[in-house]
Motif scaffolding. Structure first.
Motif, PDB file in Angstrom:
ATOM      1  N   PHE A   1     -45.446 -63.674 -30.259  1.00  0.00           N
ATOM      2  CA  PHE A   1     -46.347 -64.591 -30.961  1.00  0.00           C
ATOM      3  C   PHE A   1     -45.638 -65.253 -32.139  1.00  0.00           C
ATOM      4  O   PHE A   1     -45.771 -66.452 -32.368  1.00  0.00           O
ATOM      5  N   ALA A   2     -44.916 -64.437 -32.907  1.00  0.00           N
ATOM      6  CA  ALA A   2     -44.261 -64.947 -34.114  1.00  0.00           C
ATOM      7  C   ALA A   2     -43.203 -65.993 -33.778  1.00  0.00           C
ATOM      8  O   ALA A   2     -43.113 -67.040 -34.440  1.00  0.00           O
ATOM      9  N   MET A   3     -42.382 -65.723 -32.770  1.00  0.00           N
ATOM     10  CA  MET A   3     -41.337 -66.674 -32.397  1.00  0.00           C
ATOM     11  C   MET A   3     -41.947 -67.969 -31.867  1.00  0.00           C
ATOM     12  O   MET A   3     -41.469 -69.064 -32.192  1.00  0.00           O
ATOM     13  N   ALA A   4     -42.994 -67.851 -31.053  1.00  0.00           N
ATOM     14  CA  ALA A   4     -43.646 -69.053 -30.527  1.00  0.00           C
ATOM     15  C   ALA A   4     -44.287 -69.864 -31.652  1.00  0.00           C
ATOM     16  O   ALA A   4     -44.162 -71.096 -31.704  1.00  0.00           O
ATOM     17  N   ALA A   5     -44.985 -69.193 -32.560  1.00  0.00           N
ATOM     18  CA  ALA A   5     -45.631 -69.894 -33.672  1.00  0.00           C
ATOM     19  C   ALA A   5     -44.605 -70.513 -34.609  1.00  0.00           C
ATOM     20  O   ALA A   5     -44.819 -71.607 -35.147  1.00  0.00           O
ATOM     21  N   ALA A   6     -43.476 -69.820 -34.818  1.00  0.00           N
ATOM     22  CA  ALA A   6     -42.413 -70.375 -35.662  1.00  0.00           C
ATOM     23  C   ALA A   6     -41.845 -71.653 -35.040  1.00  0.00           C
ATOM     24  O   ALA A   6     -41.582 -72.635 -35.750  1.00  0.00           O
ATOM     25  N   ASP A   7     -41.657 -71.646 -33.728  1.00  0.00           N
ATOM     26  CA  ASP A   7     -41.182 -72.857 -33.047  1.00  0.00           C
ATOM     27  C   ASP A   7     -42.148 -74.020 -33.262  1.00  0.00           C
ATOM     28  O   ASP A   7     -41.734 -75.155 -33.538  1.00  0.00           O
ATOM     29  N   LEU A   8     -43.444 -73.741 -33.135  1.00  0.00           N
ATOM     30  CA  LEU A   8     -44.449 -74.788 -33.318  1.00  0.00           C
ATOM     31  C   LEU A   8     -44.443 -75.313 -34.753  1.00  0.00           C
ATOM     32  O   LEU A   8     -44.558 -76.519 -34.982  1.00  0.00           O
ATOM     33  N   ALA A   9     -44.308 -74.392 -35.716  1.00  0.00           N
ATOM     34  CA  ALA A   9     -44.290 -74.804 -37.124  1.00  0.00           C
ATOM     35  C   ALA A   9     -43.059 -75.652 -37.440  1.00  0.00           C
ATOM     36  O   ALA A   9     -43.153 -76.667 -38.149  1.00  0.00           O
ATOM     37  N   LEU A  10     -41.909 -75.250 -36.929  1.00  0.00           N
ATOM     38  CA  LEU A  10     -40.674 -76.002 -37.172  1.00  0.00           C
ATOM     39  C   LEU A  10     -40.739 -77.380 -36.526  1.00  0.00           C
ATOM     40  O   LEU A  10     -40.295 -78.374 -37.110  1.00  0.00           O
ATOM     41  N   ALA A  11     -41.319 -77.443 -35.329  1.00  0.00           N
ATOM     42  CA  ALA A  11     -41.485 -78.749 -34.676  1.00  0.00           C
ATOM     43  C   ALA A  11     -42.435 -79.628 -35.474  1.00  0.00           C
ATOM     44  O   ALA A  11     -42.197 -80.837 -35.639  1.00  0.00           O
ATOM     45  N   ASP A  12     -43.518 -79.031 -35.989  1.00  0.00           N
ATOM     46  CA  ASP A  12     -44.479 -79.778 -36.796  1.00  0.00           C
ATOM     47  C   ASP A  12     -43.834 -80.321 -38.067  1.00  0.00           C
ATOM     48  O   ASP A  12     -44.153 -81.418 -38.533  1.00  0.00           O
ATOM     49  N   ALA A  13     -42.887 -79.537 -38.619  1.00  0.00           N
ATOM     50  CA  ALA A  13     -42.181 -79.955 -39.839  1.00  0.00           C
ATOM     51  C   ALA A  13     -40.969 -80.826 -39.550  1.00  0.00           C
ATOM     52  O   ALA A  13     -40.245 -81.216 -40.475  1.00  0.00           O
ATOM     53  N   ARG A  14     -40.751 -81.123 -38.273  1.00  0.00           N
ATOM     54  CA  ARG A  14     -39.594 -81.939 -37.837  1.00  0.00           C
ATOM     55  C   ARG A  14     -38.279 -81.335 -38.309  1.00  0.00           C
ATOM     56  O   ARG A  14     -37.387 -82.013 -38.808  1.00  0.00           O
ATOM     57  N   LEU A  15     -38.164 -80.031 -38.115  1.00  0.00           N
ATOM     58  CA  LEU A  15     -36.925 -79.314 -38.429  1.00  0.00           C
ATOM     59  C   LEU A  15     -36.354 -78.746 -37.139  1.00  0.00           C
ATOM     60  O   LEU A  15     -36.788 -77.696 -36.653  1.00  0.00           O
ATOM     61  N   GLY A  16     -35.401 -79.439 -36.553  1.00  0.00           N
ATOM     62  CA  GLY A  16     -34.763 -78.971 -35.334  1.00  0.00           C
ATOM     63  C   GLY A  16     -33.535 -78.131 -35.632  1.00  0.00           C
ATOM     64  O   GLY A  16     -33.139 -77.948 -36.783  1.00  0.00           O
ATOM     65  N   GLN A  17     -32.931 -77.624 -34.559  1.00  0.00           N
ATOM     66  CA  GLN A  17     -31.745 -76.781 -34.699  1.00  0.00           C
ATOM     67  C   GLN A  17     -30.633 -77.518 -35.441  1.00  0.00           C
ATOM     68  O   GLN A  17     -29.955 -76.952 -36.299  1.00  0.00           O
ATOM     69  N   ALA A  18     -30.457 -78.778 -35.126  1.00  0.00           N
ATOM     70  CA  ALA A  18     -29.390 -79.555 -35.761  1.00  0.00           C
ATOM     71  C   ALA A  18     -29.644 -79.744 -37.251  1.00  0.00           C
ATOM     72  O   ALA A  18     -28.707 -79.838 -38.054  1.00  0.00           O
TER      73      ALA A  18
END
Length: 416
Positions: free
Chosen positions: A80-97
């Motif tokens: 749950f935490a990893m999935a939610a973190a991915d969603l939050a980072l995408a929402d904040a427009r913070l990608g791996q790069a």
């Protein structure tokens, strides 16, 4: 020479995995409509237990959200935490790069109340039934409270300050406060929040020792705080993760500030001493208001802890009045968790997500299943209430005695 303005902690991304939705949009749609998803427990191995109703996350495929190499070494609460973190980072427009060039500028802080019970039970059954050679090496880490912090940071390559908060249900708010203070001290970005998965048989048996747990079989009546029919709380799984960064960083990146974490305070009043929680919770509210520089009458909505135990509900209603004065009797109060259950450390961060969305949409979500209020509160029931919400107060108490309060302000703070 003038002093530099303090670094304000801004929410720029939200990710939700909840019983009523595995995305922020789905969660908010169900929450604002007051839809309840409480239902009979369906988990294998739980059929004989007296706990009949819970908030299960059913629309979640871990294999679609998390890579296989992480799935095999982690519990459901970390999925749950990893999935939610991915969603939050995408929402904040913070990608791996975006984070790869400065990995030490990004940290992780999570909260957990129970850890990985499902993984631990499976491995202990292997040990008991087959022997020690059948217990995997990840048993040593998957159950641990800090597993979500560790796995998010490893998976994403974040090397900034990382930590875990263990403070009952209230730890969810404490984790957000910890992240806000790290931002104020100079860390660029924190991924923070809490998720729980306490519905495996082993975990559920452990919860049966809580006097506050509801064992009512009817989902419509199992969780009704602030009423004469209050009979305890219904447990749930899930939670939320946030991206918290400085307002200046958000502006530089050109991303929207959804809210600022303006003030927080915590107290401790002892396990199940609900009459004492009145004083402790009120003190936490006063401390949060003071840190936020916020007057009581500025609070536009209170997201209540809403335990569902008569003594605890009375203490909370009185604490709101004690801390907010006359305003405490007329400020709108809501507890949307009555439609999804109480996800322990995940509960207050789901309330925080709902509070941010309420401010954004100008809509206070209702409290499902609750109609006949027996306390002096302006509890929002039935349907959502249209309101201008600029400042929200989120409350949380733990069964072991922690109390926490968080003040949120809508959008970017005034540059005063």
């Amino acid at each position: 020479m003038s002093e530099p303005l303090p670094r304000r902690a801004a929410v720029t991304g939200i990710g939700v995995v909840a019983p009523n939705g595995t995305s922020t949009q789905a969660f908010w749609k169900a929450t604002q409509e007051g839809i309840s998803v409480l239902d009979r427990v369906t988990r294998e191995g739980c059929e004989h237990l007296p706990l009949r109703v819970a908030g299960e996350v059913r629309d979640f495929d871990p294999t679609a959200a998390v890579e296989e190499r992480f799935l095999v070494q982690t519990d459901r609460f970390t999925h749950f935490a990893m999935a939610a973190a991915d969603l939050a980072l995408a929402d904040a427009r913070l990608g791996q790069a975006d984070t790869a060039e400065s990995p030490y500028s990004v940290g992780v802080v999570t909260a957990a109340g129970s850890g990985g019970g499902e993984f631990g039970q499976r491995e202990l059954q292997q040990l008991w039934g087959k022997g020690s050679r059948f217990v995997g090496p990840y048993q040593s880490i998957a159950w641990f409270y800090a597993a979500s912090t560790g796995q998010i940071s490893i998976r994403r390559g974040f090397k900034g300050p990382c930590s875990v908060v263990a403070a009952d249900e209230a730890g969810g708010l404490d984790a957000l406060a910890h992240a806000a203070r790290a931002v104020r001290r100079g860390t660029d970005v924190l991924v923070t929040g809490s998720t729980e998965a306490p519905l495996a048989p082993y975990s559920m048996v452990c919860q049966l020792g809580y006097d506050a747990l509801s064992t009512v079989e009817d989902p419509e009546r199992a969780y009704r705080p602030f009423t004469d029919a209050a009979c305890g709380f219904v447990p749930a799984e899930g939670g939320a993760m946030f991206v918290v960064e400085s307002e200046s960083s958000a502006r530089e990146r050109g991303v929207r500030v959804q809210a600022t974490l303006a003030g927080h305070a915590a107290t401790f009043t002892g396990a199940a001493r609900w009459e004492k929680s009145r004083e402790g919770l009120a003190q936490a509210v006063r401390g949060a208001l003071e840190e936020a520089g916020c007057a009581p009458e500025e609070i536009d909505v209170v997201f209540a802890d809403a335990l569902g135990v008569p003594e605890a509900d009375r203490a909370e209603a009185l604490a709101i009045a004690d801390a907010l004065g006359a305003h405490g009797r007329k400020v709108p109060v809501t507890a949307p968790k009555t439609g999804i259950g109480r996800a322990y450390g995940g509960a207050p961060v789901l309330d925080t997500a709902a509070a941010v969305l309420a401010m954004e949409h100008g809509l206070i979500p209702p409290t499902p299943h609750v109609f006949d209020i027996c306390h002096d509160l302006d509890l929002v029931t039935g349907r959502a209430r249209v309101a201008e919400v600029r400042t929200a107060l989120v409350l949380s108490r733990g069964l072991m005695g922690s109390n926490s309060a968080l003040v949120l302000r809508h959008g970017a703070a005034d540059a005063s």
